[in-house]
Design a protein around this motif. Structure first.
Motif, PDB file in Angstrom:
ATOM      1  N   SER A   1       0.860  -1.181   0.000  1.00  0.00           N
ATOM      2  CA  SER A   1       0.000   0.000   0.000  1.00  0.00           C
ATOM      3  C   SER A   1       0.897   1.233   0.000  1.00  0.00           C
ATOM      4  N   SER A   2       0.299   2.367  -0.310  1.00  0.00           N
ATOM      5  CA  SER A   2       1.046   3.616  -0.337  1.00  0.00           C
ATOM      6  C   SER A   2       0.243   4.706   0.360  1.00  0.00           C
ATOM      7  N   LYS A   3       0.922   5.500   1.155  1.00  0.00           N
ATOM      8  CA  LYS A   3       0.311   6.687   1.745  1.00  0.00           C
ATOM      9  C   LYS A   3       0.833   7.891   0.981  1.00  0.00           C
ATOM     10  N   LEU A   4      -0.051   8.584   0.280  1.00  0.00           N
ATOM     11  CA  LEU A   4       0.349   9.720  -0.553  1.00  0.00           C
ATOM     12  C   LEU A   4       0.538  10.952   0.317  1.00  0.00           C
ATOM     13  N   LEU A   5       1.747  11.495   0.309  1.00  0.00           N
ATOM     14  CA  LEU A   5       2.064  12.686   1.086  1.00  0.00           C
ATOM     15  C   LEU A   5       1.974  13.956   0.257  1.00  0.00           C
ATOM     16  N   HIS A   6       2.279  13.828  -1.044  1.00  0.00           N
ATOM     17  CA  HIS A   6       2.300  15.021  -1.903  1.00  0.00           C
ATOM     18  C   HIS A   6       2.083  14.602  -3.348  1.00  0.00           C
ATOM     19  N   PHE A   7       1.250  15.351  -4.047  1.00  0.00           N
ATOM     20  CA  PHE A   7       1.020  15.124  -5.482  1.00  0.00           C
ATOM     21  C   PHE A   7       0.766  16.476  -6.124  1.00  0.00           C
ATOM     22  N   GLU A   8       1.636  16.838  -7.079  1.00  0.00           N
ATOM     23  CA  GLU A   8       1.523  18.163  -7.691  1.00  0.00           C
ATOM     24  C   GLU A   8       2.235  18.162  -9.041  1.00  0.00           C
ATOM     25  N   ILE A   9       1.726  18.925  -9.975  1.00  0.00           N
ATOM     26  CA  ILE A   9       2.436  19.169 -11.228  1.00  0.00           C
ATOM     27  C   ILE A   9       3.176  20.485 -11.076  1.00  0.00           C
ATOM     28  N   VAL A  10       4.505  20.438 -11.257  1.00  0.00           N
ATOM     29  CA  VAL A  10       5.350  21.613 -11.041  1.00  0.00           C
ATOM     30  C   VAL A  10       6.292  21.796 -12.229  1.00  0.00           C
ATOM     31  N   PRO A  11       6.840  22.998 -12.423  1.00  0.00           N
ATOM     32  CA  PRO A  11       7.864  23.189 -13.454  1.00  0.00           C
ATOM     33  C   PRO A  11       9.150  22.462 -13.052  1.00  0.00           C
ATOM     34  N   ALA A  12       9.763  21.787 -13.990  1.00  0.00           N
ATOM     35  CA  ALA A  12      10.985  21.032 -13.695  1.00  0.00           C
ATOM     36  C   ALA A  12      12.144  21.971 -13.416  1.00  0.00           C
TER      37      ALA A  12
ATOM     38  N   ILE B   1      14.334  16.731 -20.547  1.00  0.00           N
ATOM     39  CA  ILE B   1      13.254  17.619 -20.976  1.00  0.00           C
ATOM     40  C   ILE B   1      13.707  19.062 -20.765  1.00  0.00           C
ATOM     41  N   PRO B   2      13.050  20.031 -21.434  1.00  0.00           N
ATOM     42  CA  PRO B   2      13.412  21.428 -21.209  1.00  0.00           C
ATOM     43  C   PRO B   2      13.128  21.858 -19.766  1.00  0.00           C
ATOM     44  N   LYS B   3      13.973  22.760 -19.284  1.00  0.00           N
ATOM     45  CA  LYS B   3      13.748  23.323 -17.953  1.00  0.00           C
ATOM     46  C   LYS B   3      12.368  23.980 -17.912  1.00  0.00           C
ATOM     47  N   HIS B   4      11.674  23.821 -16.816  1.00  0.00           N
ATOM     48  CA  HIS B   4      10.330  24.370 -16.576  1.00  0.00           C
ATOM     49  C   HIS B   4       9.221  23.572 -17.262  1.00  0.00           C
ATOM     50  N   ASP B   5       9.559  22.493 -17.990  1.00  0.00           N
ATOM     51  CA  ASP B   5       8.493  21.616 -18.487  1.00  0.00           C
ATOM     52  C   ASP B   5       7.735  21.026 -17.288  1.00  0.00           C
TER      53      ASP B   5
ATOM     54  N   PRO C   1       7.715  13.059 -16.251  1.00  0.00           N
ATOM     55  CA  PRO C   1       7.311  14.090 -17.223  1.00  0.00           C
ATOM     56  C   PRO C   1       5.803  14.038 -17.477  1.00  0.00           C
ATOM     57  N   ALA C   2       5.128  15.160 -17.222  1.00  0.00           N
ATOM     58  CA  ALA C   2       3.673  15.187 -17.379  1.00  0.00           C
ATOM     59  C   ALA C   2       3.253  15.073 -18.844  1.00  0.00           C
ATOM     60  N   ASN C   3       4.084  15.588 -19.760  1.00  0.00           N
ATOM     61  CA  ASN C   3       3.733  15.513 -21.186  1.00  0.00           C
ATOM     62  C   ASN C   3       3.848  14.080 -21.718  1.00  0.00           C
ATOM     63  N   LEU C   4       4.706  13.284 -21.091  1.00  0.00           N
ATOM     64  CA  LEU C   4       4.892  11.899 -21.526  1.00  0.00           C
ATOM     65  C   LEU C   4       3.848  10.970 -20.905  1.00  0.00           C
ATOM     66  N   VAL C   5       3.391  11.316 -19.709  1.00  0.00           N
ATOM     67  CA  VAL C   5       2.459  10.448 -18.962  1.00  0.00           C
ATOM     68  C   VAL C   5       1.203  11.249 -18.616  1.00  0.00           C
ATOM     69  N   PRO C   6       0.249  11.340 -19.537  1.00  0.00           N
ATOM     70  CA  PRO C   6      -0.965  12.102 -19.265  1.00  0.00           C
ATOM     71  C   PRO C   6      -1.918  11.352 -18.333  1.00  0.00           C
ATOM     72  N   GLY C   7      -2.715  12.116 -17.614  1.00  0.00           N
ATOM     73  CA  GLY C   7      -3.808  11.518 -16.853  1.00  0.00           C
ATOM     74  C   GLY C   7      -3.458  10.920 -15.515  1.00  0.00           C
ATOM     75  N   LEU C   8      -2.225  11.084 -15.067  1.00  0.00           N
ATOM     76  CA  LEU C   8      -1.850  10.543 -13.763  1.00  0.00           C
ATOM     77  C   LEU C   8      -2.570  11.334 -12.667  1.00  0.00           C
ATOM     78  N   THR C   9      -3.161  10.623 -11.726  1.00  0.00           N
ATOM     79  CA  THR C   9      -3.950  11.261 -10.664  1.00  0.00           C
ATOM     80  C   THR C   9      -3.459  10.801  -9.290  1.00  0.00           C
TER      81      THR C   9
END
Length: 240
Positions: A100-111, A121-125, A149-157
């Motif tokens: 099992s996993s306890k999720l502590l943080h989930f966010e899309i951020v600039p690299a 990937i480019p900086k800030h992607d 990479p969010a552009n490579l893996v869409p739909g992750l929740t």
């Protein structure tokens, strides 16, 4: 019995005796070790000698001390083979443990620059920044920080991230994971790692850095995992 005429130090003889009892199953996980005083009276040796043997075994992960309660035999370490690329979820299920996993943080951020370079990937992607406690049968085993990479893996929740991300990549996105580069080193746990892994501050941990790639060489994730050294050991076969 302790041989006081042996060139092997007395603390080392006692340490070996206790280790053999643990490895042979005479002392099992959770069993209480006799007190220092009992060892002293049984073998006619000093408390300092007994303490050194017990300290060495505790550092090696054979024993654990609980303040006010005593010294106990630790749970057996789980071995993870370094041949074959498996997820934490797959590894635990193969052992008959409930992952099992306890999720502590989930966010899309600039690299940031270092993450961007690792993921090619480019900086800030945009990247997913995910922090999870990975558990087996409800017990914390590792603190894991992942960037994908969010552009490579869409739909992750967040809901998907509480399970196996590898399963989502392969079964839902048909993304073929091929290999990883992995570095493992021994360090002492930070206050954050100690808190989330439920271990004393400054305890030894196994820090693993894994960069995972697709069949065409595209990086798909970079992961830093802090594994409890008292619960895990990594095993490999080396051929000449």
């Amino acid at each position: 019995m302790i041989n006081k005429n042996s060139p092997l130090p007395i603390y080392a003889q006692l340490e070996e005796q206790i280790r053999e009892q643990i490895e042979s199953g005479i002392l099992g996980p959770g069993d209480t070790l006799p007190s220092e005083r009992e060892f002293c009276e049984r073998h006619g040796i000093s408390r300092m000698t007994v303490r050194q043997a017990i300290n060495n075994l505790a550092k090696a992960g054979y024993l654990r001390r609980e303040k006010g309660r005593g010294t106990f035999v630790s749970e057996r370490k789980m071995e993870q083979q370094l041949q074959g690329l498996t997820s934490f979820t797959e590894d635990m299920k193969a052992r008959g443990r409930k992952p099992s996993s306890k999720l502590l943080h989930f966010e899309i951020v600039p690299a940031v620059e270092s993450i961007a370079q690792t993921l090619s990937i480019p900086k800030h992607d945009p990247v997913y920044h995910i922090k999870r406690i990975r558990m087996a049968d409800g017990e914390p085993m590792a603190l894991e920080t992942t960037h994908i990479p969010a552009n490579l893996v869409p739909g992750l929740t967040p809901e998907i991230a509480t399970g196996s991300i590898y399963n989502y990549l392969e079964e839902h996105l048909s993304i073929a994971i091929d290999y990883s580069n992995q570095v493992i080193e021994s360090v002492t746990a930070s206050e954050t790692e100690s808190h989330y892994l439920d271990i004393p501050s400054g305890s030894p941990i196994l820090l693993m850095q894994r960069d995972t790639f697709l069949k065409d060489g595209t990086p798909v994730e970079t992961v830093k995992s802090a594994y409890r050294a008292d619960r895990y050991k990594f095993v490999t076969v080396i051929r000449r």
